[in-house]
Design a protein around this motif. Sequence first.
Motif, PDB file in Angstrom:
ATOM      1  N   VAL A 159     -34.076  22.739 -29.232  1.00 51.26           N
ATOM      2  CA  VAL A 159     -35.052  22.712 -28.138  1.00 51.26           C
ATOM      3  C   VAL A 159     -34.500  23.423 -26.907  1.00 51.26           C
ATOM      4  CG1 VAL A 159     -36.452  21.220 -26.676  1.00 51.26           C
ATOM      5  CG2 VAL A 159     -35.993  20.549 -29.026  1.00 51.26           C
ATOM      6  N   VAL A 160     -33.221  23.201 -26.621  1.00 49.68           N
ATOM      7  CA  VAL A 160     -32.593  23.849 -25.473  1.00 49.68           C
ATOM      8  C   VAL A 160     -32.602  25.366 -25.628  1.00 49.68           C
ATOM      9  CG1 VAL A 160     -30.417  24.148 -24.223  1.00 49.68           C
ATOM     10  CG2 VAL A 160     -31.175  21.861 -24.876  1.00 49.68           C
ATOM     11  N   LEU A 161     -32.224  25.856 -26.804  1.00 54.94           N
ATOM     12  CA  LEU A 161     -32.196  27.303 -27.029  1.00 54.94           C
ATOM     13  C   LEU A 161     -33.578  27.917 -26.868  1.00 54.94           C
ATOM     14  CD1 LEU A 161     -29.753  27.592 -30.073  1.00 54.94           C
ATOM     15  CD2 LEU A 161     -29.327  28.249 -27.707  1.00 54.94           C
ATOM     16  N   PHE A 162     -34.603  27.227 -27.339  1.00 51.87           N
ATOM     17  CA  PHE A 162     -35.960  27.759 -27.200  1.00 51.87           C
ATOM     18  C   PHE A 162     -36.343  27.873 -25.730  1.00 51.87           C
ATOM     19  CE2 PHE A 162     -40.514  27.832 -27.115  1.00 51.87           C
ATOM     20  CZ  PHE A 162     -40.888  28.530 -28.253  1.00 51.87           C
ATOM     21  N   HIS A 163     -36.084  26.833 -24.960  1.00 51.44           N
ATOM     22  CA  HIS A 163     -36.435  26.869 -23.538  1.00 51.44           C
ATOM     23  C   HIS A 163     -35.622  27.928 -22.794  1.00 51.44           C
ATOM     24  CE1 HIS A 163     -39.300  23.640 -23.213  1.00 51.44           C
ATOM     25  NE2 HIS A 163     -38.493  22.767 -23.793  1.00 51.44           N
ATOM     26  N   VAL A 164     -34.356  28.087 -23.153  1.00 56.10           N
ATOM     27  CA  VAL A 164     -33.531  29.099 -22.494  1.00 56.10           C
ATOM     28  C   VAL A 164     -34.078  30.492 -22.782  1.00 56.10           C
ATOM     29  CG1 VAL A 164     -31.251  30.183 -22.478  1.00 56.10           C
ATOM     30  CG2 VAL A 164     -31.440  27.695 -22.433  1.00 56.10           C
ATOM     31  N   ALA A 165     -34.433  30.744 -24.031  1.00 56.62           N
ATOM     32  CA  ALA A 165     -34.926  32.072 -24.405  1.00 56.62           C
ATOM     33  C   ALA A 165     -36.196  32.428 -23.648  1.00 56.62           C
ATOM     34  CB  ALA A 165     -35.175  32.124 -25.912  1.00 56.62           C
ATOM     35  N   PHE A 166     -37.102  31.483 -23.489  1.00 55.09           N
ATOM     36  CA  PHE A 166     -38.370  31.789 -22.826  1.00 55.09           C
ATOM     37  C   PHE A 166     -38.291  31.594 -21.315  1.00 55.09           C
ATOM     38  CE2 PHE A 166     -40.005  31.723 -27.069  1.00 55.09           C
ATOM     39  CZ  PHE A 166     -41.093  32.571 -27.020  1.00 55.09           C
ATOM     40  N   GLY A 167     -37.216  31.007 -20.804  1.00 53.10           N
ATOM     41  CA  GLY A 167     -37.058  30.898 -19.365  1.00 53.10           C
ATOM     42  C   GLY A 167     -36.316  32.058 -18.738  1.00 53.10           C
ATOM     43  N   LEU A 168     -35.553  32.795 -19.559  1.00 51.42           N
ATOM     44  CA  LEU A 168     -34.732  33.878 -19.007  1.00 51.42           C
ATOM     45  C   LEU A 168     -35.530  35.051 -18.431  1.00 51.42           C
ATOM     46  CD1 LEU A 168     -31.682  34.065 -21.453  1.00 51.42           C
ATOM     47  CD2 LEU A 168     -31.673  33.467 -19.031  1.00 51.42           C
ATOM     48  N   PRO A 169     -36.595  35.539 -19.075  1.00 52.60           N
ATOM     49  CA  PRO A 169     -37.279  36.708 -18.502  1.00 52.60           C
ATOM     50  C   PRO A 169     -37.739  36.500 -17.071  1.00 52.60           C
ATOM     51  CG  PRO A 169     -37.990  36.367 -20.762  1.00 52.60           C
ATOM     52  CD  PRO A 169     -37.144  35.189 -20.399  1.00 52.60           C
ATOM     53  N   PHE A 170     -38.410  35.395 -16.798  1.00 52.50           N
ATOM     54  CA  PHE A 170     -38.865  35.147 -15.421  1.00 52.50           C
ATOM     55  C   PHE A 170     -37.691  34.965 -14.480  1.00 52.50           C
ATOM     56  CE2 PHE A 170     -39.877  32.049 -12.083  1.00 52.50           C
ATOM     57  CZ  PHE A 170     -40.836  32.763 -11.383  1.00 52.50           C
ATOM     58  N   ALA A 171     -36.656  34.247 -14.941  1.00 53.26           N
ATOM     59  CA  ALA A 171     -35.502  33.998 -14.079  1.00 53.26           C
ATOM     60  C   ALA A 171     -34.793  35.301 -13.728  1.00 53.26           C
ATOM     61  CB  ALA A 171     -34.539  33.036 -14.779  1.00 53.26           C
ATOM     62  N   ILE A 172     -34.605  36.177 -14.713  1.00 51.55           N
ATOM     63  CA  ILE A 172     -33.961  37.463 -14.451  1.00 51.55           C
ATOM     64  C   ILE A 172     -34.795  38.306 -13.498  1.00 51.55           C
ATOM     65  CG2 ILE A 172     -33.234  39.632 -15.522  1.00 51.55           C
ATOM     66  CD1 ILE A 172     -32.511  38.033 -18.019  1.00 51.55           C
ATOM     67  N   PHE A 173     -36.094  38.339 -13.727  1.00 50.95           N
ATOM     68  CA  PHE A 173     -36.980  39.106 -12.859  1.00 50.95           C
ATOM     69  C   PHE A 173     -36.923  38.606 -11.425  1.00 50.95           C
ATOM     70  CE2 PHE A 173     -41.222  39.516 -10.933  1.00 50.95           C
ATOM     71  CZ  PHE A 173     -41.341  40.902 -10.912  1.00 50.95           C
ATOM     72  N   LEU A 174     -36.965  37.289 -11.240  1.00 47.22           N
ATOM     73  CA  LEU A 174     -36.941  36.723  -9.896  1.00 47.22           C
ATOM     74  C   LEU A 174     -35.625  36.993  -9.182  1.00 47.22           C
ATOM     75  CD1 LEU A 174     -38.289  34.838  -7.751  1.00 47.22           C
ATOM     76  CD2 LEU A 174     -37.154  32.935  -8.907  1.00 47.22           C
ATOM     77  N   LEU A 175     -34.509  36.711  -9.852  1.00 48.70           N
ATOM     78  CA  LEU A 175     -33.215  36.867  -9.201  1.00 48.70           C
ATOM     79  C   LEU A 175     -32.853  38.334  -8.996  1.00 48.70           C
ATOM     80  CD1 LEU A 175     -31.089  34.059 -10.884  1.00 48.70           C
ATOM     81  CD2 LEU A 175     -32.251  34.040  -8.673  1.00 48.70           C
ATOM     82  N   ARG A 176     -33.253  39.192  -9.913  1.00 51.92           N
ATOM     83  CA  ARG A 176     -32.944  40.620  -9.751  1.00 51.92           C
ATOM     84  C   ARG A 176     -33.590  41.166  -8.480  1.00 51.92           C
ATOM     85  NH1 ARG A 176     -35.701  45.652  -9.095  1.00 51.92           N
ATOM     86  NH2 ARG A 176     -34.200  47.283  -9.667  1.00 51.92           N
ATOM     87  N   ASN A 177     -34.847  40.799  -8.235  1.00 48.86           N
ATOM     88  CA  ASN A 177     -35.523  41.259  -7.025  1.00 48.86           C
ATOM     89  C   ASN A 177     -34.854  40.698  -5.774  1.00 48.86           C
ATOM     90  OD1 ASN A 177     -37.369  42.659  -8.579  1.00 48.86           O
ATOM     91  ND2 ASN A 177     -38.899  41.033  -8.526  1.00 48.86           N
ATOM     92  N   PHE A 178     -34.360  39.483  -5.839  1.00 50.14           N
ATOM     93  CA  PHE A 178     -33.657  38.910  -4.684  1.00 50.14           C
ATOM     94  C   PHE A 178     -32.321  39.595  -4.479  1.00 50.14           C
ATOM     95  CE2 PHE A 178     -30.976  35.960  -2.426  1.00 50.14           C
ATOM     96  CZ  PHE A 178     -31.814  35.450  -1.454  1.00 50.14           C
ATOM     97  N   PHE A 179     -31.559  39.816  -5.548  1.00 49.82           N
ATOM     98  CA  PHE A 179     -30.255  40.466  -5.428  1.00 49.82           C
ATOM     99  C   PHE A 179     -30.395  41.887  -4.898  1.00 49.82           C
ATOM    100  CE2 PHE A 179     -28.175  37.733  -8.976  1.00 49.82           C
ATOM    101  CZ  PHE A 179     -28.176  36.650  -8.113  1.00 49.82           C
ATOM    102  N   ALA A 180     -31.460  42.570  -5.301  1.00 51.33           N
ATOM    103  CA  ALA A 180     -31.649  43.949  -4.855  1.00 51.33           C
ATOM    104  C   ALA A 180     -31.877  44.039  -3.352  1.00 51.33           C
ATOM    105  CB  ALA A 180     -32.822  44.590  -5.604  1.00 51.33           C
ATOM    106  N   GLY A 181     -32.321  42.950  -2.730  1.00 53.99           N
ATOM    107  CA  GLY A 181     -32.541  42.957  -1.291  1.00 53.99           C
ATOM    108  C   GLY A 181     -31.304  42.663  -0.472  1.00 53.99           C
ATOM    109  N   ILE A 182     -30.195  42.350  -1.118  1.00 51.62           N
ATOM    110  CA  ILE A 182     -28.951  42.108  -0.394  1.00 51.62           C
ATOM    111  C   ILE A 182     -28.397  43.448   0.108  1.00 51.62           C
ATOM    112  CG2 ILE A 182     -26.569  41.288  -0.611  1.00 51.62           C
ATOM    113  CD1 ILE A 182     -27.537  39.287  -2.657  1.00 51.62           C
ATOM    114  N   PRO A 183     -27.974  43.538   1.355  1.00 54.27           N
ATOM    115  CA  PRO A 183     -27.453  44.817   1.874  1.00 54.27           C
ATOM    116  C   PRO A 183     -26.283  45.329   1.045  1.00 54.27           C
ATOM    117  CG  PRO A 183     -27.835  43.280   3.663  1.00 54.27           C
ATOM    118  CD  PRO A 183     -28.014  42.502   2.391  1.00 54.27           C
ATOM    119  N   GLY A 184     -26.376  46.598   0.651  1.00 55.53           N
ATOM    120  CA  GLY A 184     -25.312  47.186  -0.146  1.00 55.53           C
ATOM    121  C   GLY A 184     -24.001  47.317   0.594  1.00 55.53           C
TER     122      GLY A 184
END
Length: 292
Positions: A159-184
């Motif tokens: 059950v954990v693996l299933f939730h992790v697999a389907f939770g990662l796309p949104f999590a990666i998308f959300l955090l990637r956009n936040f990380f990209a806004g950090i000053p280089g």
Amino acid sequence: MTTTSALGAPPRGVLGRIADRVGGGLVQAALVVIGVFWLVPTLGLFVVSIRQETANNSSGWWTAFTKPAEFTLRNYADLLATGFTSSFWNTVAITVPTTVLVIGIAAMAAYAFAWMQFPGRDALFLVVVGLLVVPIQIALIPIAKLYGGLGIFGSIPGVVLFHVAFGLPFAIFLLRNFFAGIPGSLLEAARMDGAGEWKIFSTVVFPLAKPAVASLGIFQFLWVWNDLLVALVFANTENQPMTKALQSQMRQFGTNVDILAPGAFLSLIIPLILFFAFQRYFVQGMMAGSVK
């Protein structure tokens, strides 16, 4: 001719200032009223959970305040006698590892997509974004067959693996956009000091993303904690979470309120505590990126 202030806006008169104060008070009062209405169902559920079954069947929960003799903890004792405690700990064993794994894996992947150069980065990120539209339902049968071959069908790790697999796309998308806004410039300064990618991620980027991580953690926790579909398919009776345990208590010709009400309240109180404990970070995460 109307005079203007140094900022170009006309000065506010006495009536204007009074309107601002009254308007602010009305908005606050309206928000308080809305908040009370949002809490009414929770209050009603709690009252039903501590009322006698006969009283719940004969009258509405709001009448209980005039009849305090109807209050009892017998419903919670009956609930615990059904083995609900093990379902509670199964829910914790599913939700907590899932939330931690999703945040940890997604944060590292998001940092790579935002600040590291490697072949096929943009194409791979588009694949991740595309996975956001994949519904869970179409993966249930294939993954069930895969789990059966691996021998983990019906187990908590499955059950954990299933939730992790389907939770990662949104999590990666959300955090990637936040990380990209950090000053280089912050990252470049760290590299000039000799910091490697892991050092930059763990000491510079991840601490700055605390509001976004907290928001993601709350969302992920609530999604898994309240899940029923995945639990019905992949969790057996020994490993069933609270949602499946409550669903199994449904009678054919009744609602079984004496069991469902206390169980629903116990399953509700943990997310409420989590939300109020981290609401400051949640609001910051929701506002992150709205202004530059």
